[in-house]
Design an enzyme around this catalytic site. Structure first.
Site, mmCIF file in Angstrom:
data_model
loop_
_atom_site.group_PDB
_atom_site.id
_atom_site.type_symbol
_atom_site.label_atom_id
_atom_site.label_comp_id
_atom_site.label_asym_id
_atom_site.label_seq_id
_atom_site.Cartn_x
_atom_site.Cartn_y
_atom_site.Cartn_z
ATOM 1 C CG HIS A 195 42.750 -24.988 72.575
ATOM 2 N ND1 HIS A 195 43.909 -24.659 73.069
ATOM 3 C CD2 HIS A 195 42.604 -26.281 72.887
ATOM 4 C CE1 HIS A 195 44.670 -25.629 73.528
ATOM 5 N NE2 HIS A 195 43.785 -26.875 73.566
HETATM 6 C C1 UD1 Z 1 42.320 -31.358 70.992
HETATM 7 C C2 UD1 Z 1 42.621 -32.004 72.403
HETATM 8 C C3 UD1 Z 1 43.203 -31.013 73.247
HETATM 9 C C4 UD1 Z 1 44.591 -30.287 72.609
HETATM 10 C C5 UD1 Z 1 44.054 -29.722 71.260
HETATM 11 C C6 UD1 Z 1 45.184 -29.165 70.629
HETATM 12 C C7 UD1 Z 1 41.233 -33.973 72.837
HETATM 13 C C8 UD1 Z 1 40.391 -34.418 74.025
HETATM 14 N N1 UD1 Z 1 41.757 -32.646 72.942
HETATM 15 O O1 UD1 Z 1 41.265 -30.472 71.229
HETATM 16 O O2 UD1 Z 1 43.859 -31.847 74.262
HETATM 17 O O3 UD1 Z 1 44.977 -29.414 73.621
HETATM 18 O O4 UD1 Z 1 43.458 -30.588 70.593
HETATM 19 O O5 UD1 Z 1 44.872 -28.128 69.798
HETATM 20 O O6 UD1 Z 1 41.749 -34.730 72.217
HETATM 21 N N2 UD1 Z 1 37.953 -28.668 64.382
HETATM 22 C C9 UD1 Z 1 38.037 -28.052 63.196
HETATM 23 N N3 UD1 Z 1 39.249 -28.237 62.481
HETATM 24 C C10 UD1 Z 1 40.230 -29.333 62.804
HETATM 25 C C11 UD1 Z 1 39.929 -29.718 64.150
HETATM 26 C C12 UD1 Z 1 38.952 -29.497 64.778
HETATM 27 O O7 UD1 Z 1 37.616 -27.229 63.030
HETATM 28 O O8 UD1 Z 1 41.114 -29.701 61.950
HETATM 29 C C13 UD1 Z 1 36.873 -28.080 65.452
HETATM 30 C C14 UD1 Z 1 35.791 -29.007 65.175
HETATM 31 O O9 UD1 Z 1 34.527 -28.108 65.236
HETATM 32 C C15 UD1 Z 1 35.783 -29.731 66.374
HETATM 33 C C16 UD1 Z 1 36.536 -28.775 67.242
HETATM 34 O O10 UD1 Z 1 37.479 -28.020 66.621
HETATM 35 O O11 UD1 Z 1 34.622 -30.346 66.945
HETATM 36 C C17 UD1 Z 1 37.291 -29.633 68.483
HETATM 37 O O12 UD1 Z 1 38.552 -30.336 68.004
HETATM 38 P P1 UD1 Z 1 38.890 -31.547 68.882
HETATM 39 O O13 UD1 Z 1 40.047 -32.409 67.997
HETATM 40 O O14 UD1 Z 1 37.795 -32.471 69.188
HETATM 41 O O15 UD1 Z 1 39.186 -31.136 70.022
HETATM 42 P P2 UD1 Z 1 40.352 -29.887 70.246
HETATM 43 O O16 UD1 Z 1 39.380 -28.702 71.071
HETATM 44 O O17 UD1 Z 1 41.063 -29.555 69.143
HETATM 45 N N1 UDP Z 2 50.884 -23.404 68.339
HETATM 46 C C1 UDP Z 2 51.129 -23.056 66.826
HETATM 47 N N2 UDP Z 2 50.214 -22.343 66.387
HETATM 48 C C2 UDP Z 2 49.290 -21.559 66.898
HETATM 49 C C3 UDP Z 2 48.845 -21.964 68.346
HETATM 50 C C4 UDP Z 2 49.800 -22.801 68.839
HETATM 51 O O1 UDP Z 2 51.985 -23.729 66.312
HETATM 52 O O2 UDP Z 2 48.387 -20.830 66.293
HETATM 53 C C5 UDP Z 2 51.638 -24.414 68.754
HETATM 54 C C6 UDP Z 2 52.313 -24.173 70.094
HETATM 55 O O3 UDP Z 2 53.834 -23.764 69.838
HETATM 56 C C7 UDP Z 2 52.445 -25.526 70.940
HETATM 57 C C8 UDP Z 2 51.399 -26.167 70.339
HETATM 58 O O4 UDP Z 2 50.699 -25.635 69.156
HETATM 59 O O5 UDP Z 2 53.614 -26.052 70.336
HETATM 60 C C9 UDP Z 2 50.413 -26.386 71.320
HETATM 61 O O6 UDP Z 2 49.143 -26.669 71.103
HETATM 62 P P1 UDP Z 2 47.746 -26.397 71.665
HETATM 63 O O7 UDP Z 2 47.743 -25.267 72.341
HETATM 64 O O8 UDP Z 2 46.708 -26.739 70.588
HETATM 65 O O9 UDP Z 2 47.694 -27.868 72.522
HETATM 66 P P2 UDP Z 2 47.853 -27.996 74.106
HETATM 67 O O10 UDP Z 2 49.346 -27.873 74.187
HETATM 68 O O11 UDP Z 2 46.958 -27.342 74.853
HETATM 69 O O12 UDP Z 2 47.491 -29.699 74.111
#
Ligand code: UD1
Ligand code: UDP
Length: 353
Positions: free
Chosen positions: A203
């Protein structure tokens, strides 16, 4: 003591539940959800499974470019902090929700506690690196998960605010591992066999924004003999569709929706190897003794690489393939992330004022 806890993205729900449990006896905690993650499978499922209290506030910020999303969180959080007058404000990790919470707390002169302080990728192109560096430099209590994190904070002159607490994600997984084994049927549901599949997550902006990196990662998944299961983050699904890589992805892996924490931990426990660009998943793989191939060039969780359990493959097809077929970690494993009592230690630090 009145504690305001700010969460907003998937990993923060996992990091917060051990601390909420530890705070329950002696403190009054108010939970604020920024609304950064809003899909049920990225948010609601964790509240149900982890027995987290319903947030007292949901700021509902939704998705937006980084600066706008962070600014929107700050605008909406500031009146909450003003009204609640907490003794401390707790933030976790390195997302935009972390940064917004830390800045508002600092501006309102509230004691800011950063859980998972001192992590650095040293890659200034990562939005998470901006968030964690700034957060550490405005927070008043820096809860470091490892000795390396303590050393890093020391190098940045932040010694006086640093406490070595261990890692709350270790606390979380010690609980989840047993519950998941008893309660999750995800391995059967997906018709998998323990020890025979690869679990993958992708992601990170660097990978999802660059179709060539995505293509190379998928080619590696396609090339390995194991089945690859890929719970898809919505941003990855969007990128695959926009870049006409959806069919390629379907050929390379079994694509599923994101799963809840218990199903994820069960999948990770049963996997032969994991491929991920997640921060948390690298560590969870280490805790569960599942060898990890990291789809990035660097990591904050250097201890897992030093221990031989994590191979940094970037998006190189050859490297990922090698890792998923050949990586063979040593049987001896250090325990760099504490004893599973990090949440208790953080609660003690909070209580000591
Ligand atoms: C965010 C965090 C990242 C973390 C990740 C965990 C920042 C800068 N990034 O990244 O560090 O690892 O969360 O998963 O804070 N979207 C949906 N549904 C949702 C949320 C997001 O469809 O409920 C889609 C939207 O198109 C959005 C994109 O995902 O633009 C990115 O979401 P965003 O929260 O900005 O960043 P993540 O990639 O989720
Ligand atoms: N996780 C989850 N379901 C999924 C993928 C990840 O519950 O389908 C959990 C995972 O066990 C971990 C957390 O989400 O605890 C990690 O989140 P993510 O990879 O989104 O963010 P990051 O750690 O990179 O910030």
């Amino acid at each position: 003591m009145r504690i305001l806890t700010v969460v907003g993205a998937r990993p923060q729900f996992v990091k917060s539940f051990p601390l909420s449990a530890a705070l329950a006896a002696d403190h009054e905690e108010t939970l604020v959800h920024t609304g950064q993650h809003y899909d049920d499978e990225l948010s609601a499922v964790f509240f149900e499974e982890l027995d987290l209290a319903e947030p007292a506030y949901n700021l509902g910020v939704g998705s937006a470019p980084h600066a706008l999303q962070t600014a929107s969180m700050m605008r909406k959080l500031d009146p909450v902090v003003e009204a609640e007058e907490p003794d401390a404000l707790v933030v976790f990790g390195d997302t935009n929700s972390t940064l917004a919470g830390a800045l508002v707390g600092a501006k309102r002169d509230v004691r800011v506690v950063h859980v998972e302080a001192g992590l650095r990728s040293h890659n200034r192109d990562m939005p998470e690196e901006h968030n964690r560096v700034v957060t550490d430099h405005v927070a008043d209590v820096l809860c470091a998960p490892s000795s390396d994190a303590v050393q890093q904070l020391r190098r940045e002159g932040l010694d006086a605010w640093t406490v070595h607490t261990g890692d709350v994600m270790y606390d979380a997984i010690l609980w989840a591992r047993d519950v998941a084994t008893d309660e999750s049927d995800v391995v059967d549901r997906l018709d998998l066999a323990d020890g025979e599949y690869v679990l993958a997550t992708v992601h990170r902006e660097r990978n999802t924004a660059d179709p060539e990196r995505l293509r190379s990662i998928l080619a590696a998944f396609d090339a390995v003999p194991q089945d690859v299961v890929l719970p898809l983050h919505p941003r990855t699904e969007k990128s695959l569709r926009e870049n006409e890589l959806w069919t390629t992805a379907e050929d390379a892996a079994t694509l599923i929706d994101p799963v809840g924490y218990l199903d994820f931990v069960r999948l990770l426990e049963g996997a032969q190897r994991v491929a991920t660009d997640s921060g948390g998943v690298q560590k969870e793989a280490f805790f569960l003794e599942t060898p990890c191939v990291t789809l990035r060039e660097e990591t904050e969780w250097v201890e897992t690489v030093d221990a031989g359990w994590n191979h940094l493959a970037g998006a190189s097809m050859a490297d990922i393939r090698w890792g998923l077929t050949e990586l063979d970690p040593p049987t001896e494993r250090p325990e760099p992330y504490g004893n599973g009592d990090a949440a208790e230690r953080i609660a003690e630090v909070l209580a000591s004022g």
